[in-house]
Design a protein around this motif. Structure first.
Motif, PDB file in Angstrom:
ATOM      1  N   LYS A 113      30.415 -45.176 -19.895  1.00 37.85           N
ATOM      2  CA  LYS A 113      31.306 -44.202 -19.556  1.00 37.85           C
ATOM      3  C   LYS A 113      30.457 -43.122 -19.271  1.00 37.85           C
ATOM      4  O   LYS A 113      30.588 -41.885 -18.282  1.00 37.85           O
ATOM      5  CB  LYS A 113      32.415 -44.038 -20.342  1.00 37.85           C
ATOM      6  CG  LYS A 113      33.593 -45.052 -20.312  1.00 37.85           C
ATOM      7  CD  LYS A 113      35.013 -44.656 -21.002  1.00 37.85           C
ATOM      8  CE  LYS A 113      35.874 -45.558 -20.820  1.00 37.85           C
ATOM      9  NZ  LYS A 113      37.274 -45.337 -21.698  1.00 37.85           N
ATOM     10  N   VAL A 114      29.853 -42.414 -20.339  1.00 34.47           N
ATOM     11  CA  VAL A 114      29.055 -41.273 -20.313  1.00 34.47           C
ATOM     12  C   VAL A 114      27.882 -41.326 -19.169  1.00 34.47           C
ATOM     13  O   VAL A 114      27.806 -40.213 -18.573  1.00 34.47           O
ATOM     14  CB  VAL A 114      28.367 -41.057 -21.704  1.00 34.47           C
ATOM     15  CG1 VAL A 114      27.217 -39.946 -21.520  1.00 34.47           C
ATOM     16  CG2 VAL A 114      29.092 -40.801 -22.876  1.00 34.47           C
ATOM     17  N   VAL A 115      27.203 -42.265 -19.059  1.00 31.30           N
ATOM     18  CA  VAL A 115      26.242 -42.403 -17.876  1.00 31.30           C
ATOM     19  C   VAL A 115      26.946 -42.491 -16.625  1.00 31.30           C
ATOM     20  O   VAL A 115      26.231 -42.140 -15.605  1.00 31.30           O
ATOM     21  CB  VAL A 115      25.297 -43.540 -18.010  1.00 31.30           C
ATOM     22  CG1 VAL A 115      24.508 -43.278 -19.565  1.00 31.30           C
ATOM     23  CG2 VAL A 115      25.855 -44.774 -17.897  1.00 31.30           C
ATOM     24  N   SER A 116      27.891 -42.898 -16.483  1.00 30.35           N
ATOM     25  CA  SER A 116      28.810 -42.946 -15.153  1.00 30.35           C
ATOM     26  C   SER A 116      29.338 -41.859 -14.765  1.00 30.35           C
ATOM     27  O   SER A 116      29.414 -41.910 -13.545  1.00 30.35           O
ATOM     28  CB  SER A 116      29.895 -44.109 -15.377  1.00 30.35           C
ATOM     29  OG  SER A 116      29.363 -45.564 -15.536  1.00 30.35           O
ATOM     30  N   LYS A 117      29.660 -40.839 -15.628  1.00 27.38           N
ATOM     31  CA  LYS A 117      30.337 -39.625 -15.228  1.00 27.38           C
ATOM     32  C   LYS A 117      29.596 -38.726 -14.086  1.00 27.38           C
ATOM     33  O   LYS A 117      30.219 -38.387 -13.226  1.00 27.38           O
ATOM     34  CB  LYS A 117      30.844 -38.731 -16.426  1.00 27.38           C
ATOM     35  CG  LYS A 117      31.579 -37.780 -15.958  1.00 27.38           C
ATOM     36  CD  LYS A 117      31.921 -36.916 -17.352  1.00 27.38           C
ATOM     37  CE  LYS A 117      32.716 -35.717 -17.071  1.00 27.38           C
ATOM     38  NZ  LYS A 117      33.015 -34.843 -18.277  1.00 27.38           N
ATOM     39  N   PRO A 118      28.538 -38.495 -14.664  1.00 23.76           N
ATOM     40  CA  PRO A 118      27.455 -37.715 -13.547  1.00 23.76           C
ATOM     41  C   PRO A 118      27.539 -38.573 -11.964  1.00 23.76           C
ATOM     42  O   PRO A 118      27.353 -37.912 -10.953  1.00 23.76           O
ATOM     43  CB  PRO A 118      26.173 -37.336 -14.194  1.00 23.76           C
ATOM     44  CG  PRO A 118      26.146 -38.365 -15.254  1.00 23.76           C
ATOM     45  CD  PRO A 118      27.561 -38.632 -15.472  1.00 23.76           C
ATOM     46  N   CYS A 119      27.285 -39.806 -12.061  1.00 27.06           N
ATOM     47  CA  CYS A 119      27.000 -40.480 -11.004  1.00 27.06           C
ATOM     48  C   CYS A 119      28.389 -40.423 -10.065  1.00 27.06           C
ATOM     49  O   CYS A 119      28.372 -40.281  -8.847  1.00 27.06           O
ATOM     50  CB  CYS A 119      26.928 -42.005 -11.259  1.00 27.06           C
ATOM     51  SG  CYS A 119      25.573 -42.313 -12.185  1.00 27.06           S
ATOM     52  N   ARG A 120      29.586 -40.452 -10.893  1.00 24.54           N
ATOM     53  CA  ARG A 120      30.816 -40.320  -9.829  1.00 24.54           C
ATOM     54  C   ARG A 120      30.992 -39.028  -9.317  1.00 24.54           C
ATOM     55  O   ARG A 120      31.535 -38.791  -8.186  1.00 24.54           O
ATOM     56  CB  ARG A 120      31.958 -40.703 -11.040  1.00 24.54           C
ATOM     57  CG  ARG A 120      33.363 -40.504 -10.419  1.00 24.54           C
ATOM     58  CD  ARG A 120      34.510 -41.048 -11.223  1.00 24.54           C
ATOM     59  NE  ARG A 120      34.519 -42.247 -11.691  1.00 24.54           N
ATOM     60  CZ  ARG A 120      34.230 -42.429 -13.196  1.00 24.54           C
ATOM     61  NH1 ARG A 120      34.176 -41.734 -13.861  1.00 24.54           N
ATOM     62  NH2 ARG A 120      34.218 -44.053 -13.338  1.00 24.54           N
ATOM     63  N   GLU A 121      30.717 -37.993 -10.112  1.00 22.76           N
ATOM     64  CA  GLU A 121      31.049 -36.672  -9.669  1.00 22.76           C
ATOM     65  C   GLU A 121      30.039 -36.287  -8.624  1.00 22.76           C
ATOM     66  O   GLU A 121      30.414 -35.758  -7.492  1.00 22.76           O
ATOM     67  CB  GLU A 121      30.605 -35.716 -10.988  1.00 22.76           C
ATOM     68  CG  GLU A 121      31.673 -35.733 -12.135  1.00 22.76           C
ATOM     69  CD  GLU A 121      31.297 -34.921 -13.246  1.00 22.76           C
ATOM     70  OE1 GLU A 121      30.051 -34.192 -13.107  1.00 22.76           O
ATOM     71  OE2 GLU A 121      31.981 -34.637 -14.072  1.00 22.76           O
ATOM     72  N   ASN A 122      28.864 -36.985  -8.485  1.00 22.63           N
ATOM     73  CA  ASN A 122      27.747 -36.660  -7.402  1.00 22.63           C
ATOM     74  C   ASN A 122      28.316 -37.432  -6.415  1.00 22.63           C
ATOM     75  O   ASN A 122      28.290 -36.747  -5.154  1.00 22.63           O
ATOM     76  CB  ASN A 122      26.506 -37.336  -7.749  1.00 22.63           C
ATOM     77  CG  ASN A 122      25.426 -36.950  -6.627  1.00 22.63           C
ATOM     78  OD1 ASN A 122      25.419 -35.723  -6.136  1.00 22.63           O
ATOM     79  ND2 ASN A 122      24.912 -37.945  -6.341  1.00 22.63           N
ATOM     80  N   LEU A 123      28.831 -38.599  -6.455  1.00 18.78           N
ATOM     81  CA  LEU A 123      29.364 -39.387  -5.249  1.00 18.78           C
ATOM     82  C   LEU A 123      30.726 -38.618  -4.830  1.00 18.78           C
ATOM     83  O   LEU A 123      30.976 -38.563  -3.284  1.00 18.78           O
ATOM     84  CB  LEU A 123      29.743 -40.688  -5.717  1.00 18.78           C
ATOM     85  CG  LEU A 123      30.572 -41.697  -4.622  1.00 18.78           C
ATOM     86  CD1 LEU A 123      29.212 -41.951  -3.559  1.00 18.78           C
ATOM     87  CD2 LEU A 123      30.854 -42.770  -5.035  1.00 18.78           C
TER      88      LEU A 123
END
Length: 257
Positions: free
Chosen positions: A238-248
């Motif tokens: 969840k931690v590593v996915s959060k910035p990926c989602r925000e950027n997308l």
């Protein structure tokens, strides 16, 4: 031996009498046959007059109270009563047929509307959402396979990357209640999802410590089912996915404007 006059009269008279009786009987039979035929013809003419040869009874121009009725015509003969009853039944059947035909016409119109609605939906939404996500998953895997940067990831990591990209696409269009056309889908898949996939690949490389955890990550990104995930690995993903989602989502903001 000479015959008496009486005996001679009997000998001659009896055959003559039989001949006359035969002729008379034949004539009587002929008369009766002709009369019977005439009676049948008259009865048939009467039936035709009250029951037209047309298979349907025309109700236009005739008042309902003028229709023949057994109860209101007590002086009718048995044959006339039967004919009147049949005529009444024909009238009822004719009305029922008209009603059924009207219902059939209405149902046919409804079926045509439903078929047109189906054709329209198939034209503008050829796939269900599950089918669309499955196709996007496959396309992302193909795009990643042709990219040089993908070589640093193993098979399980690439599976996590493509699954995560497809499921994040589902999440985005569901939250924003979007129905994208094919050109918009192609743009998202080709220009934006690969960047998200590589971001997830970098995160999985950090969060998963072994092959087993990498496989757990694959199942998580495919199903988003947290029940079977170890708490520590789940939190790291969840931690590593959060910035990926925000950027997308920043890149896809143009779809919601």
């Amino acid at each position: 031996m000479s015959l008496s006059k009486n005996k001679l009269a009997l000998i001659i008279g009896i055959p003559l009498l039989l001949i006359l009786l035969g002729i008379g009987g034949y004539m009587l039979y002929t008369i009766l046959t002709a009369q019977t035929a005439e009676n049948n013809k008259s009865l048939q003419s009467f039936g035709d007059s009250v029951m037209p040869g047309d298979s349907r009874y025309d109700l236009e121009g005739e008042d309902a109270h003028l229709a023949p009725s057994i109860d209101t015509n007590p002086n009718l003969s048995p044959n006339q009563k039967i004919i009147a009853k049949l005529r009444s039944e024909r009238r009822k059947m004719s009305l029922e047929i008209d009603n059924l035909q009207a219902e059939v016409i209405t149902l046919q119109a409804q079926v045509e509307l439903l078929e047109e609605y189906k054709r329209t939906n198939e034209r503008y939404a050829p796939y269900s959402l599950d089918e669309e996500i499955s196709l996007i998953h496959t396309r992302i895997k193909q795009l990643l396979a042709g990219h040089a940067e993908t070589r640093r990831f193993n098979r399980r990591q690439i599976e996590s990357m493509s699954a995560a990209a497809a499921q994040e696409y589902r999440r985005f269009i569901t939250i924003n209640k979007l129905a994208l056309d094919q050109d918009q889908i192609d743009n998202v898949v080709n220009e934006h999802l690969p960047a998200y996939a590589f971001c997830i690949g970098n995160g999985v490389d950090i969060a998963a410590n072994n092959k087993e955890e990498e496989q757990m990550a694959v199942e998580f990104f495919k199903t988003r089912n947290e029940a079977l995930m170890p708490a520590g690995l789940l939190n790291d993903l969840k931690v590593v996915s959060k910035p990926c989602r925000e950027n997308l989502y920043t890149r896809l903001a143009y779809l919601t404007n």
